[in-house]
Design a protein around this motif. Structure first.
Motif, mmCIF file in Angstrom:
data_model
loop_
_atom_site.group_PDB
_atom_site.id
_atom_site.type_symbol
_atom_site.label_atom_id
_atom_site.label_comp_id
_atom_site.label_asym_id
_atom_site.label_seq_id
_atom_site.Cartn_x
_atom_site.Cartn_y
_atom_site.Cartn_z
ATOM 1 N N TRP A 1 0.783 -1.230 0.000
ATOM 2 C CA TRP A 1 0.000 0.000 0.000
ATOM 3 C C TRP A 1 0.820 1.288 0.000
ATOM 4 O O TRP A 1 0.243 2.369 -0.065
ATOM 5 C CB TRP A 1 -0.939 0.016 1.199
ATOM 6 N N GLY A 2 2.135 1.196 0.087
ATOM 7 C CA GLY A 2 2.950 2.398 0.194
ATOM 8 C C GLY A 2 3.471 2.926 -1.124
ATOM 9 O O GLY A 2 3.831 2.168 -2.013
ATOM 10 N N VAL A 3 3.488 4.255 -1.230
ATOM 11 C CA VAL A 3 4.088 4.949 -2.366
ATOM 12 C C VAL A 3 5.271 5.738 -1.815
ATOM 13 O O VAL A 3 5.091 6.595 -0.949
ATOM 14 C CB VAL A 3 3.070 5.909 -3.024
ATOM 15 N N PRO A 4 6.497 5.469 -2.289
ATOM 16 C CA PRO A 4 7.656 6.205 -1.760
ATOM 17 C C PRO A 4 7.542 7.701 -2.052
ATOM 18 O O PRO A 4 7.162 8.104 -3.144
ATOM 19 C CB PRO A 4 8.845 5.609 -2.502
ATOM 20 N N VAL A 5 7.876 8.501 -1.044
ATOM 21 C CA VAL A 5 7.805 9.951 -1.177
ATOM 22 C C VAL A 5 9.202 10.559 -1.170
ATOM 23 O O VAL A 5 9.487 11.468 -1.932
ATOM 24 C CB VAL A 5 6.948 10.551 -0.044
ATOM 25 N N GLY A 6 10.072 10.055 -0.318
ATOM 26 C CA GLY A 6 11.411 10.611 -0.238
ATOM 27 C C GLY A 6 12.230 9.972 0.860
ATOM 28 O O GLY A 6 11.751 9.119 1.609
ATOM 29 N N THR A 7 13.464 10.420 0.944
ATOM 30 C CA THR A 7 14.415 9.945 1.941
ATOM 31 C C THR A 7 15.119 11.154 2.528
ATOM 32 O O THR A 7 15.457 12.087 1.809
ATOM 33 C CB THR A 7 15.452 9.010 1.285
ATOM 34 N N ASP A 8 15.335 11.144 3.840
ATOM 35 C CA ASP A 8 16.083 12.246 4.437
ATOM 36 C C ASP A 8 17.574 11.906 4.466
ATOM 37 O O ASP A 8 17.986 10.820 4.068
ATOM 38 C CB ASP A 8 15.550 12.603 5.834
ATOM 39 N N ARG A 9 18.378 12.843 4.939
ATOM 40 C CA ARG A 9 19.835 12.658 4.906
ATOM 41 C C ARG A 9 20.321 11.615 5.909
ATOM 42 O O ARG A 9 21.489 11.242 5.905
ATOM 43 C CB ARG A 9 20.539 13.993 5.131
ATOM 44 N N TYR A 10 19.419 11.119 6.771
ATOM 45 C CA TYR A 10 19.784 10.089 7.735
ATOM 46 C C TYR A 10 19.398 8.692 7.262
ATOM 47 O O TYR A 10 19.616 7.724 7.972
ATOM 48 C CB TYR A 10 19.122 10.378 9.088
ATOM 49 N N ASN B 1 16.244 7.660 6.590
ATOM 50 C CA ASN B 1 14.851 7.323 6.867
ATOM 51 C C ASN B 1 14.057 7.462 5.570
ATOM 52 O O ASN B 1 14.249 8.409 4.815
ATOM 53 C CB ASN B 1 14.256 8.244 7.929
ATOM 54 N N ARG B 2 13.147 6.509 5.318
ATOM 55 C CA ARG B 2 12.343 6.540 4.087
ATOM 56 C C ARG B 2 10.897 6.871 4.427
ATOM 57 O O ARG B 2 10.336 6.323 5.363
ATOM 58 C CB ARG B 2 12.435 5.200 3.362
ATOM 59 N N TYR B 3 10.284 7.754 3.630
ATOM 60 C CA TYR B 3 8.933 8.246 3.892
ATOM 61 C C TYR B 3 7.981 7.761 2.807
ATOM 62 O O TYR B 3 8.327 7.718 1.626
ATOM 63 C CB TYR B 3 8.943 9.773 3.957
ATOM 64 N N PHE B 4 6.747 7.413 3.245
ATOM 65 C CA PHE B 4 5.756 6.842 2.347
ATOM 66 C C PHE B 4 4.400 7.492 2.571
ATOM 67 O O PHE B 4 4.124 8.032 3.638
ATOM 68 C CB PHE B 4 5.620 5.331 2.594
#
Length: 116
Positions: A12-21, A23-26
């Motif tokens: 169900w997840g759509v990748p949105v971005g990644t921070d410099r640490y 961590n992946r956001y969905f």
């Protein structure tokens, strides 16, 4: 992260971005009760203080688009630090047990309360 979280993210997840640490956001593929579901997969131990400020607002429903990583850095902004409590890098004031346990004497105007 649990197997259930990985499976839910895969389905169900759509990748949105990644921070410099790392961590992946969905975001969810569909709305749930007319709201978009957003979540993070932490790089390493799951600790909420690892989320930088620019992503914190997005995770909590801010209508702005997700951060791109090209946001301007203001001179007054400090670099993000996760919560260090419980680690060897935690702040320990003078007199703390792990810092020797001795503190400077209190000033002369201090009188401790003594019960009658």
């Amino acid at each position: 992260m649990s197997l259930g979280t990985r499976l839910y993210t895969l389905l169900w997840g759509v990748p949105v971005g990644t921070d410099r640490y790392g961590n992946r956001y969905f975001r969810g593929k569909r709305l749930l009760h007319n709201r978009e579901r957003r979540w993070v997969l932490y790089n390493g131990a799951p600790e909420a203080s690892k989320v930088p400020a620019e992503w914190h607002g997005w995770l909590h429903g801010s209508p702005v688009p997700p951060p791109t990583g090209n946001e301007p850095h203001r001179p007054w902004q400090k670099e993000h630090e996760p919560n260090l409590t419980g680690t060897s890098l935690a702040y320990r004031p003078p007199g703390h047990v792990l810092e020797g346990g001795h503190r400077a004497k209190a000033s002369d105007d201090y009188e401790p309360w003594v019960p009658n």
